[in-house]
Design a protein around this motif. Structure first.
Motif, mmCIF file in Angstrom:
data_model
loop_
_atom_site.group_PDB
_atom_site.id
_atom_site.type_symbol
_atom_site.label_atom_id
_atom_site.label_comp_id
_atom_site.label_asym_id
_atom_site.label_seq_id
_atom_site.Cartn_x
_atom_site.Cartn_y
_atom_site.Cartn_z
ATOM 1 N N THR B 171 72.120 42.458 29.903
ATOM 2 C CA THR B 171 71.934 41.014 30.115
ATOM 3 C C THR B 171 72.108 40.209 28.839
ATOM 4 O O THR B 171 72.615 39.081 28.883
ATOM 5 C CB THR B 171 70.533 40.727 30.694
ATOM 6 N N TYR B 172 71.709 40.772 27.706
ATOM 7 C CA TYR B 172 71.811 40.016 26.448
ATOM 8 C C TYR B 172 73.261 39.636 26.157
ATOM 9 O O TYR B 172 73.542 38.540 25.679
ATOM 10 C CB TYR B 172 71.258 40.856 25.298
ATOM 11 N N HIS B 173 74.163 40.556 26.457
ATOM 12 C CA HIS B 173 75.563 40.325 26.116
ATOM 13 C C HIS B 173 76.310 39.512 27.160
ATOM 14 O O HIS B 173 77.308 38.874 26.848
ATOM 15 C CB HIS B 173 76.266 41.671 25.916
ATOM 16 N N LEU B 174 75.851 39.542 28.390
ATOM 17 C CA LEU B 174 76.647 39.001 29.505
ATOM 18 C C LEU B 174 76.074 37.754 30.157
ATOM 19 O O LEU B 174 76.740 37.141 30.994
ATOM 20 C CB LEU B 174 76.795 40.080 30.588
ATOM 21 N N TRP B 175 74.872 37.375 29.821
ATOM 22 C CA TRP B 175 74.150 36.367 30.607
ATOM 23 C C TRP B 175 74.868 35.032 30.713
ATOM 24 O O TRP B 175 74.740 34.320 31.702
ATOM 25 C CB TRP B 175 72.747 36.141 30.027
ATOM 26 N N TRP B 176 75.632 34.672 29.682
ATOM 27 C CA TRP B 176 76.284 33.358 29.603
ATOM 28 C C TRP B 176 77.518 33.277 30.492
ATOM 29 O O TRP B 176 78.053 32.179 30.708
ATOM 30 C CB TRP B 176 76.699 33.114 28.149
ATOM 31 N N ASP B 177 78.032 34.406 30.971
ATOM 32 C CA ASP B 177 79.373 34.483 31.560
ATOM 33 C C ASP B 177 79.330 34.280 33.066
ATOM 34 O O ASP B 177 78.823 35.128 33.801
ATOM 35 C CB ASP B 177 79.982 35.845 31.223
#
Lengths: 267, 267
Positions: B171-177
């Motif tokens: 989630t830290y890496h992908l949450w914005w997408d």
């Protein structure tokens, strides 16, 4: 790059008072400046407008409106529109805002941003100002701008006439995105590239990740590929260099301005 | 969340020596751990394997292989595969590497990464280990991982059998997408979610942006929406909590472990 297309964003050399920035631009043959609201208001909007007009400079953008997820967005954005018109620029850059208690997740924030732009755009058009939605790097998604990709910015802009709402293509924010080149072509095809800005990507990022934008040619971004991409789409507008960089701000402003122009010409 | 699915990534409580981590997991009824190569090698791979096996813990992942744009990638990744097999985990997480003089731009780095994974995957399969390509947040694109989105990770993984190469959903890496949810569904449909990791997004980011991952529930990410999304796809595997956080590391490790488990259960 063609020197006639170079525009220096005021923040790149924020250590220079506005009259000094203007006189150095004249001395160096720089024809465009991107201005920021705070220093312009400090100097006086009308006085700033006169200063740049009499120097023959084009104001390529005013930064920035936006922060649409805040309570007072409408009044402050209307003021920004009026200031842009007074400065003689047709482009108000929008940093759209991040998550707030009222808009606590990305879908809510993005919906709010779209709605607010719809309300602001006709007002801006009446003043001869077009809105430029700037996608910011995803590392700013929570606190500055829930619009993180050029595709997202276009999805918002395309709801409105291109004369009213377009996008900012800034290499610092978009360089990592393999979908960005196709989005640039789509933006250009519909006349929505309202600003093209350059900055390089350098690491390690500083705390807060705001003031580490790299001088052109010192970082990871293939700036030649980006300018070639914009050229290929037929974009012929200004190319603004906007660097937020503590190291550059600590140096002599005129020297940084000359260095920035030189590096621009080398691309 | 169901406590049986909780896995604690060793880095979240890196202040705990491995035997302490294991004994606290047993005490708290935690059934899974994600291990890191450096502390495991320091303790001894065989000794670590025996320790976790005798405690009845499942090693959900070994972090990390990758850095395929470096010169010595093959030897170090083969060693990582052997260590993963020795630890009894079927999943080696890959942080694929950023730009290097040999691979100076993103297309070159991404091509290199794909090629290297193709070379490593059969070797890993022979050892009963599957590779999990982890897309890292775009703020790491230049120096740690040129694979920035789940779509990109899937484009790589889908060239190989899903038993050999999958992805990490963190989630830290992908949450914005906004494209990530569709990519999660695509990954799940082809059995390619090899690890699901949770961390929250907090700002301001610290210098270097490595050690500012937020404790669950303290940041901007809608973790309930993410776990619901994974549930909906039918993913029933471990849910690993991996926090790199200077503030958490400065505290008592057992206390942080208990807090992390409690916050996991609250999602």
């Amino acid at each position: 790059m063609n020197p006639d297309r170079f525009s220096i964003n005021q923040m790149t050399v924020r250590q220079l008072p506005l009259p000094d920035l203007v006189s150095h631009c004249v001395r160096l043959g720089i024809r465009g400046v991107g201005l920021w609201r705070e220093p312009v208001r400090e100097y006086g909007v009308e006085a700033a407008a006169r200063l740049v007009r009499e120097a023959g400079l084009e104001v390529t953008t005013l930064c920035r409106g936006g922060f649409f997820t805040s309570d007072d967005w409408l009044a402050s954005n209307r003021a920004a529109v009026v200031e842009a018109a007074a400065l003689g620029t047709d482009t108000l850059v929008l940093v759209s805002g991040g998550l707030t208690p009222a808009f606590p997740d990305l879908p809510a924030a993005r919906a709010r941003i779209t709605e607010a732009i719809g309300e602001l755009a006709p007002y801006a058009a009446e003043h001869g100002v077009r809105l430029a939605v700037e996608p910011l790097h995803p590392m700013y998604a929570s606190d500055r701008c829930a619009v993180s990709t050029l595709d997202q910015a276009l999805e918002i802009a395309e709801r409105f006439p291109s004369s009213q709402v377009g996008v900012v293509v800034d290499t610092y924010h978009l360089w990592w995105d393999d979908r960005a080149p196709a989005a640039v072509e789509r933006a250009a095809a519909t006349g929505r590239i309202h600003s093209f800005q350059l900055a390089d990507w350098t690491t390690p990022l500083p705390a807060g990740v705001l003031n580490g934008r790299g001088q052109l040619g010192t970082g990871a971004i293939d700036l030649r590929a980006w300018t070639a991409l914009l050229d290929k789409t037929g974009y012929t507008g200004p190319v603004e260099v906007e660097l937020f960089n503590d190291d550059l701000w600590a140096r002599d402003g005129a020297e940084v301005l000359e260095e920035t122009l030189r590096r621009f010409l080398e691309i």
